[in-house]
Design an enzyme around this catalytic site. Sequence first.
Site, PDB file in Angstrom:
ATOM      1  N   HIS A 312       0.847  -1.188   0.000  1.00 61.68           N
ATOM      2  CA  HIS A 312       0.000   0.000   0.000  1.00 61.68           C
ATOM      3  C   HIS A 312       0.878   1.231   0.000  1.00 61.68           C
ATOM      4  O   HIS A 312       1.946   1.217   0.630  1.00 61.68           O
ATOM      5  CB  HIS A 312      -0.905   0.002   1.246  1.00 61.68           C
ATOM      6  CG  HIS A 312      -2.084   0.896   1.090  1.00 61.68           C
ATOM      7  ND1 HIS A 312      -2.019   2.236   1.363  1.00 61.68           N
ATOM      8  CD2 HIS A 312      -3.336   0.645   0.641  1.00 61.68           C
ATOM      9  CE1 HIS A 312      -3.198   2.766   1.109  1.00 61.68           C
ATOM     10  NE2 HIS A 312      -4.011   1.837   0.663  1.00 61.68           N
ATOM     11  N   ASP A 370      -8.005  -5.285   0.062  1.00 62.87           N
ATOM     12  CA  ASP A 370      -8.547  -6.103  -1.029  1.00 62.87           C
ATOM     13  C   ASP A 370      -8.206  -7.576  -0.908  1.00 62.87           C
ATOM     14  O   ASP A 370      -8.735  -8.395  -1.642  1.00 62.87           O
ATOM     15  CB  ASP A 370      -8.028  -5.578  -2.369  1.00 62.87           C
ATOM     16  CG  ASP A 370      -8.576  -4.205  -2.654  1.00 62.87           C
ATOM     17  OD1 ASP A 370      -9.797  -4.033  -2.524  1.00 62.87           O
ATOM     18  OD2 ASP A 370      -7.793  -3.306  -2.985  1.00 62.87           O
TER      19      ASP A 370
HETATM   20  N1  CMC Z   1       4.127  -7.418  -5.032  1.00 61.94           N
HETATM   21  C1  CMC Z   1       5.464  -7.397  -5.193  1.00 61.94           C
HETATM   22  N2  CMC Z   1       6.238  -6.314  -4.972  1.00 61.94           N
HETATM   23  C2  CMC Z   1       5.613  -5.187  -4.585  1.00 61.94           C
HETATM   24  C3  CMC Z   1       4.217  -5.127  -4.396  1.00 61.94           C
HETATM   25  C4  CMC Z   1       3.473  -6.309  -4.624  1.00 61.94           C
HETATM   26  N3  CMC Z   1       2.144  -6.305  -4.463  1.00 61.94           N
HETATM   27  N4  CMC Z   1       3.869  -3.889  -4.003  1.00 61.94           N
HETATM   28  C5  CMC Z   1       5.018  -3.177  -3.947  1.00 61.94           C
HETATM   29  N5  CMC Z   1       6.075  -3.965  -4.299  1.00 61.94           N
HETATM   30  C6  CMC Z   1       7.484  -3.591  -4.294  1.00 61.94           C
HETATM   31  C7  CMC Z   1       7.845  -2.732  -5.484  1.00 61.94           C
HETATM   32  O1  CMC Z   1       8.261  -3.502  -6.592  1.00 61.94           O
HETATM   33  C8  CMC Z   1       8.958  -1.878  -4.924  1.00 61.94           C
HETATM   34  O2  CMC Z   1      10.116  -2.652  -4.887  1.00 61.94           O
HETATM   35  P1  CMC Z   1      11.566  -1.976  -5.119  1.00 61.94           P
HETATM   36  O3  CMC Z   1      11.751  -1.051  -3.949  1.00 61.94           O
HETATM   37  O4  CMC Z   1      12.514  -3.133  -5.126  1.00 61.94           O
HETATM   38  O5  CMC Z   1      11.477  -1.275  -6.435  1.00 61.94           O
HETATM   39  C9  CMC Z   1       8.520  -1.645  -3.470  1.00 61.94           C
HETATM   40  O6  CMC Z   1       7.708  -2.772  -3.139  1.00 61.94           O
HETATM   41  C10 CMC Z   1       7.733  -0.363  -3.253  1.00 61.94           C
HETATM   42  O7  CMC Z   1       6.601  -0.381  -4.131  1.00 61.94           O
HETATM   43  P2  CMC Z   1       6.037   0.881  -4.917  1.00 61.94           P
HETATM   44  O8  CMC Z   1       5.502   0.445  -6.243  1.00 61.94           O
HETATM   45  O9  CMC Z   1       7.066   1.971  -4.908  1.00 61.94           O
HETATM   46  O10 CMC Z   1       4.867   1.303  -3.965  1.00 61.94           O
HETATM   47  P3  CMC Z   1       3.642   2.228  -4.358  1.00 61.94           P
HETATM   48  O11 CMC Z   1       3.290   2.963  -3.126  1.00 61.94           O
HETATM   49  O12 CMC Z   1       3.923   3.030  -5.567  1.00 61.94           O
HETATM   50  O13 CMC Z   1       2.498   1.173  -4.733  1.00 61.94           O
HETATM   51  C11 CMC Z   1       0.603  -0.227  -4.654  1.00 61.94           C
HETATM   52  C12 CMC Z   1       1.461   0.820  -3.914  1.00 61.94           C
HETATM   53  C13 CMC Z   1      -0.652  -0.538  -3.827  1.00 61.94           C
HETATM   54  C14 CMC Z   1       0.167   0.306  -6.024  1.00 61.94           C
HETATM   55  C15 CMC Z   1       1.458  -1.526  -4.829  1.00 61.94           C
HETATM   56  O14 CMC Z   1       1.846  -2.018  -3.564  1.00 61.94           O
HETATM   57  C16 CMC Z   1       0.736  -2.602  -5.641  1.00 61.94           C
HETATM   58  O15 CMC Z   1       0.769  -2.573  -6.864  1.00 61.94           O
HETATM   59  N6  CMC Z   1       0.054  -3.569  -4.939  1.00 61.94           N
HETATM   60  C17 CMC Z   1      -0.717  -4.572  -5.647  1.00 61.94           C
HETATM   61  C18 CMC Z   1      -2.048  -3.993  -6.064  1.00 61.94           C
HETATM   62  C19 CMC Z   1      -3.005  -3.824  -4.892  1.00 61.94           C
HETATM   63  O16 CMC Z   1      -3.179  -4.713  -4.072  1.00 61.94           O
HETATM   64  N7  CMC Z   1      -3.683  -2.661  -4.862  1.00 61.94           N
HETATM   65  C20 CMC Z   1      -4.652  -2.329  -3.840  1.00 61.94           C
HETATM   66  C21 CMC Z   1      -4.235  -1.179  -2.972  1.00 61.94           C
HETATM   67  S1  CMC Z   1      -5.250  -1.032  -1.502  1.00 61.94           S
HETATM   68  C22 CMC Z   1      -6.789  -0.573  -2.064  1.00 61.94           C
HETATM   69  C23 CMC Z   1      -6.847   0.774  -2.656  1.00 61.94           C
HETATM   70  O17 CMC Z   1      -6.282   1.732  -2.110  1.00 61.94           O
HETATM   71  O18 CMC Z   1      -7.559   0.896  -3.651  1.00 61.94           O
END
Ligand code: CMC
Length: 454
Positions: A312, A370
Amino acid sequence: MSSSSHHDTFTLTDNKTGKKHEVPVIEGSEGPRVLDMRHLHQHTGMFTYDPGYVSTASCKSKITFIDGDKGILRHRGYAIDELAEKSDFMEVCYLLLHGELPSPPDKTEFEKYITHRTMVHEQINNFFHGFRRDAHPMAVMFGVVGALSAFYHDSTDINDPHQRMIASYRLIAKMPTIAAMAYKYSVGQPFVYPDNDLSYAANFLHMTFSIPAERYTMSPVLAKAMDKFFILHADHEQNASTSTVRLAGSSGANPYACIAAGMVSLWGPAHGGANEAVVKMLQEIGTKKRIPEFIAKAKDRKDPFRLMGFGHRVYKNHDPRAQVLRKAAHEVLEELGIKNDPLLELALELERIALTDDYFVKRKLYPNVDFYSGIMIKAMGFPVSMFTALFAIGRTVGWIAHWKEMIEDQQALKIGRPRQLYTGKTEREYQNMDKRSKKSIFNWLWNTKEKVNY
Ligand code: CMC
């Protein structure tokens, strides 16, 4: 450029020119202090660069507080787990919109105002019939919600507080009706009118699952679980869809159009589409044996696959909503007599493995809202394609509360207009056609020989 902090200002130093700029530091009631950058460009000619708003507060708000490191989520000061346990969705709606928990007569009156607006204009039925039966419910819903502005002209003047309130109540009241109609249309069953004797959540289950030919027996346990689901999705401060509603509304667009815009943003798999993506992922994983393979894919930087329902932007600890939903999912499965649900078993095992894996531990990736919600609502009988629609029903009140808060703070209200860091070509001379060489972009964009599909 270097920086050093003072009491209530923050000094930025331009290492190129040696010029200093004092940035005021402002404080909310809790949460991190904030640099007030409103006059930065005026004083320095510079902008800030922050894709994804990772370090940017886009507004002031009194509605919801999150401390992602501690796993705290509070609406108007009340903890989400306490609201989910002791309150009901109508009460939470009142709280988000009006700032306080309602007194008993206020609650009765509020429920009456909402309940009496659950029907939609009969002509809206025709509108549904214009969609293909196999359309995604979200595609149908945001079309219909946007079209409400064509049906309810008496509540589109955003400068009239009474009209704002009517539009707000209408949107909350009609969203379940529209979602249930989208479902009924997709399965070829007749639309079911609302039953205003039922609670908000029970009425939604009735409109979705009852058919005219048979009596529908309402399970209080399922109605309660649905209500809890709506509470847990009601608001989450400046997430992508809420920020979209604010940005759309900042130009003065009417509330129906703004909420339709929010729904579009919610639909993406990184946001509200994740509950659908979680179930699809669990189905794809299929057996516990394949979990390591998917964990490895999620950890592989070259592979775009992510573990859906994990991570998240704000929570770097347990998402408090996920804890409540985990329990609620168990209650629903028990009520339905489902023992050893393979998806739940798989989810529990995936959670166990991920929470001990160094990659996830280091990045503080915990299950989010989720992760368990999909398992619960799937067991309740909703098809996967309806999952984001259910999220949208719950989140409508949050979108509206933020839209209202923005419109009503006339002093701060400004059209949202981010700036950019331009990295394109600088000025150049126009090239005549005979001087240009073929770039062949179409070869990789699509097969030019393919039959045109209108
Ligand atoms: N699986 C694998 N690696 C992950 C995941 C995941 N679900 N989420 C984040 N990471 C890794 C990412 O690759 C990065 O690694 P590195 O530092 O080595 O590059 C690190 O963790 C930080 O991630 P980020 O992409 O910079 O984090 P963000 O804040 O931009 O993204 C997110 C947040 C929710 C989009 C992401 O965690 C994600 O895509 N999760 C899966 C989709 C999901 O479950 N979404 C629902 C969110 S909660 C409901 C809502 O708010 O709608």
